[in-house]
Each structure stands twice: as C-alpha cells, then as structure tokens.
Write a protein that holds these residues in place. Structure first.
Motif, PDB file in Angstrom:
ATOM      1  N   CYS A 131       0.989 -15.124   9.904  1.00 47.98           N
ATOM      2  CA  CYS A 131       0.153 -16.356   9.625  1.00 47.98           C
ATOM      3  C   CYS A 131      -0.048 -16.328   8.190  1.00 47.98           C
ATOM      4  O   CYS A 131      -0.717 -15.243   7.706  1.00 47.98           O
ATOM      5  CB  CYS A 131      -1.064 -16.480  10.467  1.00 47.98           C
ATOM      6  SG  CYS A 131      -2.191 -17.815  10.043  1.00 47.98           S
ATOM      7  N   PRO A 132       0.213 -17.088   7.367  1.00 46.64           N
ATOM      8  CA  PRO A 132      -0.029 -16.959   5.823  1.00 46.64           C
ATOM      9  C   PRO A 132      -1.196 -17.857   5.323  1.00 46.64           C
ATOM     10  O   PRO A 132      -1.441 -17.399   4.213  1.00 46.64           O
ATOM     11  CB  PRO A 132       1.270 -17.942   5.446  1.00 46.64           C
ATOM     12  CG  PRO A 132       1.260 -19.191   6.507  1.00 46.64           C
ATOM     13  CD  PRO A 132       1.029 -18.360   7.741  1.00 46.64           C
ATOM     14  N   VAL A 133      -2.127 -18.139   6.595  1.00 50.22           N
ATOM     15  CA  VAL A 133      -3.302 -18.387   5.901  1.00 50.22           C
ATOM     16  C   VAL A 133      -4.321 -17.421   5.534  1.00 50.22           C
ATOM     17  O   VAL A 133      -4.436 -16.225   6.160  1.00 50.22           O
ATOM     18  CB  VAL A 133      -4.120 -19.326   6.966  1.00 50.22           C
ATOM     19  CG1 VAL A 133      -5.605 -19.823   6.999  1.00 50.22           C
ATOM     20  CG2 VAL A 133      -3.132 -20.480   7.508  1.00 50.22           C
ATOM     21  N   CYS A 135      -4.956 -24.147  10.780  1.00 52.33           N
ATOM     22  CA  CYS A 135      -3.797 -23.930  10.761  1.00 52.33           C
ATOM     23  C   CYS A 135      -2.928 -24.997  10.055  1.00 52.33           C
ATOM     24  O   CYS A 135      -3.311 -25.958  10.071  1.00 52.33           O
ATOM     25  CB  CYS A 135      -3.524 -24.106  12.140  1.00 52.33           C
ATOM     26  SG  CYS A 135      -1.552 -24.280  12.710  1.00 52.33           S
ATOM     27  N   ILE A 136      -1.980 -24.438   9.214  1.00 48.48           N
ATOM     28  CA  ILE A 136      -1.091 -25.385   8.544  1.00 48.48           C
ATOM     29  C   ILE A 136       0.263 -25.792   9.110  1.00 48.48           C
ATOM     30  O   ILE A 136       1.034 -26.492   8.596  1.00 48.48           O
ATOM     31  CB  ILE A 136      -0.727 -24.762   7.129  1.00 48.48           C
ATOM     32  CG1 ILE A 136      -0.060 -23.493   7.191  1.00 48.48           C
ATOM     33  CG2 ILE A 136      -1.988 -24.757   6.282  1.00 48.48           C
ATOM     34  CD1 ILE A 136       0.413 -22.886   5.764  1.00 48.48           C
ATOM     35  N   CYS A 180       2.636 -24.188  10.051  1.00 43.42           N
ATOM     36  CA  CYS A 180       4.107 -23.742   9.383  1.00 43.42           C
ATOM     37  C   CYS A 180       5.175 -23.265  10.331  1.00 43.42           C
ATOM     38  O   CYS A 180       6.404 -23.071  10.179  1.00 43.42           O
ATOM     39  CB  CYS A 180       3.927 -22.596   8.600  1.00 43.42           C
ATOM     40  SG  CYS A 180       3.128 -21.154   9.174  1.00 43.42           S
ATOM     41  N   GLY A 181       4.491 -22.820  11.580  1.00 42.22           N
ATOM     42  CA  GLY A 181       5.532 -22.478  12.603  1.00 42.22           C
ATOM     43  C   GLY A 181       5.858 -20.960  12.751  1.00 42.22           C
ATOM     44  O   GLY A 181       6.670 -20.465  13.570  1.00 42.22           O
ATOM     45  N   ASN A 182       5.409 -20.122  11.600  1.00 40.59           N
ATOM     46  CA  ASN A 182       5.729 -18.740  11.821  1.00 40.59           C
ATOM     47  C   ASN A 182       5.419 -17.940  13.050  1.00 40.59           C
ATOM     48  O   ASN A 182       6.224 -17.093  13.516  1.00 40.59           O
ATOM     49  CB  ASN A 182       4.818 -18.070  10.683  1.00 40.59           C
ATOM     50  CG  ASN A 182       5.485 -18.322   9.037  1.00 40.59           C
ATOM     51  OD1 ASN A 182       6.321 -19.123   9.109  1.00 40.59           O
ATOM     52  ND2 ASN A 182       4.902 -17.691   8.080  1.00 40.59           N
ATOM     53  N   CYS A 183       4.519 -18.383  13.598  1.00 36.36           N
ATOM     54  CA  CYS A 183       3.717 -17.671  14.730  1.00 36.36           C
ATOM     55  C   CYS A 183       4.688 -17.934  16.002  1.00 36.36           C
ATOM     56  O   CYS A 183       4.936 -17.401  16.636  1.00 36.36           O
ATOM     57  CB  CYS A 183       2.528 -17.912  14.869  1.00 36.36           C
ATOM     58  SG  CYS A 183       2.077 -19.709  15.057  1.00 36.36           S
TER      59      CYS A 183
HETATM   60 FE1  SF4 Z   1      -0.656 -19.502  11.250  1.00 33.92          FE
HETATM   61 FE2  SF4 Z   1       0.977 -20.504  13.054  1.00 33.92          FE
HETATM   62 FE3  SF4 Z   1      -0.613 -22.249  11.961  1.00 33.92          FE
HETATM   63 FE4  SF4 Z   1       1.359 -21.056  10.464  1.00 33.92          FE
HETATM   64  S1  SF4 Z   1       1.523 -22.274  12.520  1.00 33.92           S
HETATM   65  S2  SF4 Z   1      -0.643 -21.517   9.777  1.00 33.92           S
HETATM   66  S3  SF4 Z   1       1.496 -18.932  11.362  1.00 33.92           S
HETATM   67  S4  SF4 Z   1      -1.322 -20.399  12.992  1.00 33.92           S
END
Ligand code: SF4
Ligand code: SF4
Length: 265
Positions: free
Chosen positions: A114-116, A142-143, A145-148
C-alpha cells in the motif's frame, strides 16, 4: 490430497490452480497454536479466524449469498467466494468445496504494497488490527491503486471500480450496508466506491469489547455447519480442539502469509 493425486480446478478466481496445499497433523496444530498465542503482542484481546470443515460442506454456496446480502457488495465484488477442486484421476475423482473469505493473514501480503503514507499509528490505508487480527481498509484513505488486490495470493480483494450497477432510483441502491461499520447505502455515496474492498469478518457485528453477538454471515448461514468462527487463541472457542482432532490445511502456505483460515480435511 497427496502427491499421487492430480488436481483439476473449476474455480474462476485467479491463482487457485497453483495453490499448494500443505497438510499438517493435529499435534502440529497444537504446537503452532501455542507458539502463536505466546507470540501475541501485549494488549491483544483476540485472534479471530475460521476453521472450515470440508467434510461438512454440502456445496450449497449459502456462504457466498449470505455475504452478498449482509455486505451489499456490488456485482463482481465478493467478500466470500467459492472454489471447487477436483482430486484424483477420472473415474476415481472426488470434489472438495472451499468457501473463501479473506484469510486475515498473520503476515498479510496486501499491506506492505500500500503506497499510502503511514499515519501516526503506523497504519497505511490497509492494516491488521492489533486488537483482533482483522485486516481492514480505511476507505477515506485508500486511493484505489489496486496494489493490494494484485498482491493478495488468495484473490480476496476487489476494486469497486465499476460505478453504480443499477439506476439510482432502484431500491437496491437504498439498502444500507454495515461494511466496515459504515451504515450507508450506495445511493448515499458508499465510501467503498472506487476503493479496494474485502471481507472484514463482518466487523460491524462486533461490539466495543470485541465480542460477536452472532458470527459472520457466512458462518451463521452455513446449513452444513461447516464454517466455525472464533478466537484462535481462546480454547473456549472450540477452534483449537478441532485443529487437534482433525488433519487440516491452509492455502498457499508457500507464500508465508500464515492465513487465519484453516480447512479440516
Ligand atoms: Fe492501499 Fe490497496 Fe487502497 Fe492502493 S488500493 S491505496 S494498496 S488499500
Ligand atoms: Fe491480505 Fe489477502 Fe491475506 Fe486477506 S487473504 S489478509 S487480503 S493477503
């Protein structure tokens, strides 16, 4: 489920075909459970998890449906999904059915990506709660981004990025959801829109002391009595005893995530 058997999968979520299934005997379960209890940080009250009995599951999929109703997730977003695996060679095959909530891993792969920026408690937009081990997402941070979503080896996360799925005046848009304790309807601007979403073990059912009046919707609804929910550190929950008495497996052990969901074989 040994080396001699061939595994065929009918499930649709990614990566389950590649799941490595590790089998451990009851004695190992006792040792592992005791070690984790000893390692629990000070102040922890619970370590919630599930023990799912594959021999009792009757493949009715009530768990997935109950979760949908409880959490009012939109089409294409599942907090609990369902996988079928076939073992053996035709005609000597047998099927196992896996109810698939978030595993609320001890070492979640979803969090470090998570980049936050961490807040003053060290929490990114997603984190594992110290008090009960439940992995949650802060929709306000949460932004999307989908990384998780990509990092989770269990396909437990989804991006709610398809917009509204029915017209604004449809009654479905008015049903409130307790998702993450936020009792809002989609029409009111549900905070999970365009954010990552996942199972929270029905956290909205938990009281301020961390106790559940009734278990998560999937466990409550399971007509085969296959899904058992409770505190893995609490002998009174009965989960430890099940892991002593039966052989069990956890999914994707090779990922090192240490899931809190166990499957009895
Ligand atoms: Fe963090 Fe997942 Fe939200 Fe991206 S989508 S900001 S990785 S919680
Ligand atoms: Fe994170 Fe996936 Fe583990 Fe759930 S199952 S805690 S989303 S890595």
């Amino acid at each position: 489920m040994g080396d001699m058997e061939t595994v065929k999968s009918e499930q649709t979520r990614r990566d389950f075909l590649a799941t490595a299934v590790g089998i451990a005997a009851g004695a190992a379960a006792v040792a592992a459970g005791a070690a984790k209890a000893d390692a629990a940080p000070p102040g922890r009250k619970h370590r919630f998890g599930m023990v799912i009995d594959l021999q009792r599951c009757i493949a009715c999929r009530s768990c997935t449906i109950a979760c949908k109703v409880e959490n009012q997730t939109p089409p294409g977003v599942f907090y609990n999904w369902y996988a079928t695996k076939e073992f053996g060679e035709y005609p000597y095959t047998r099927r196992k059915y896996f109810s698939r909530p978030c595993m609320h891993c001890a070492k979640p792969a979803c969090i470090p990506v998570c980049p936050v920026d961490p807040d003053d408690k060290g929490h990114r937009a997603t984190w594992k709660r110290e008090e009960d081990g439940i992995v949650i997402i802060d929709y306000n941070r949460c932004i999307g981004c989908g990384n998780c979503v990509d990092a989770c080896p269990y396909g437990a996360r989804y991006l709610d990025d398809k917009g509204d799925y029915v017209p604004a005046d449809n009654p479905l848009m008015q049903i409130k959801s307790g998702d993450n304790g936020l009792w809002k309807s989609r029409a009111e601007g549900h905070p999970a829109k365009e954010k990552a979403r996942k199972c929270t073990f029905c956290l909205h059912k938990q009281d301020e002391a961390g106790n559940y009046g009734s278990p998560p919707a999937c466990a409550l609804t399971c007509m085969g009595r296959a899904i058992h929910f409770g505190d893995l550190d609490d002998p009174a929950s009965g989960l430890q005893q099940m892991l002593v008495e039966r052989n069990w497996t956890r999914l994707n052990e090779e990922k090192g995530t240490e899931p809190s969901v166990y499957y009895l074989l």
